[in-house]
Write an enzyme that holds these catalytic residues in place. Structure first.
Site: not given
Length: 185
Positions: A97, A120, A95, A123
């Site tokens: 992040e 999510c 992801h 993260c």
């Protein structure tokens, strides 16, 4: 006529003109996150993230992508969760992040995170562990998902604030005109 050695306050300010920026800090960093997301090869959801310190200095940037150095054409980019994980992008994609955190060179405590999609739960755990103080997001399209509900709980338990950011059509139009002008020169 001004004498060469006349340095009075009124004469020293003759070359001052009013200036301003078309963007505030939130817009500036979210546009950077949007640009980072554009680099993502994910055909469904492109996510960009920018992490900023309390002085408005960028600490890191990331987008959702695969492990550095691997052949991305070998990744199954589909999002059908009914097939085994090894045949889904979710088994391979990092992801935005997480990429931004992994590329950061310094401490993230007290940082603001600008992200194009609400984080999510995975993260959220990572960001909370690094003691960021605020999440500014563009979209919360998965607000009803279990992962997003858990992420919001993690942020609340960790005293991390989060808020949406809306970019105005006027700002985006102005930026588009400006970018087109830059490439015509």
């Amino acid at each position: 006529m001004i004498e060469k050695n006349d340095h009075s306050e009124s004469n020293l300010r003759v070359n001052y003109v009013p200036v301003n920026s078309k963007l505030n800090w939130d817009e500036y960093f979210m546009l950077q996150a949007m640009l980072a997301s554009y680099k993502s090869k994910d055909p469904n959801t492109k996510v960009g993230c920018v992490i900023v310190d309390e002085h408005h200095h960028q600490i890191s940037m990331g987008y959702n992508g695969t492990i550095a150095g691997i052949d991305e054409t070998l990744i199954p980019w589909g999002n059908n969760r009914e097939v085994p994980l090894e045949h889904q992008k979710y088994g391979y994609v990092i992801h935005g992040e997480a990429n931004a955190v992994s590329h950061a060179k310094g401490n993230l405590a007290g940082a603001r995170v600008y992200v194009t999609l609400f984080p999510c739960n995975e993260c959220a755990k990572l960001l909370a562990s690094h003691r960021v103080k605020e999440i500014i997001y563009l979209s919360d399209k998965y607000a009803e998902s279990q992962e997003t509900r858990i992420a919001k709980k993690i942020f609340q338990m960790s005293n991390i604030s989060y808020r949406p950011l809306t970019l105005s059509e006027a700002s985006l139009d102005s930026l588009s005109v400006y970018l087109k002008m830059l490439i015509k020169k």
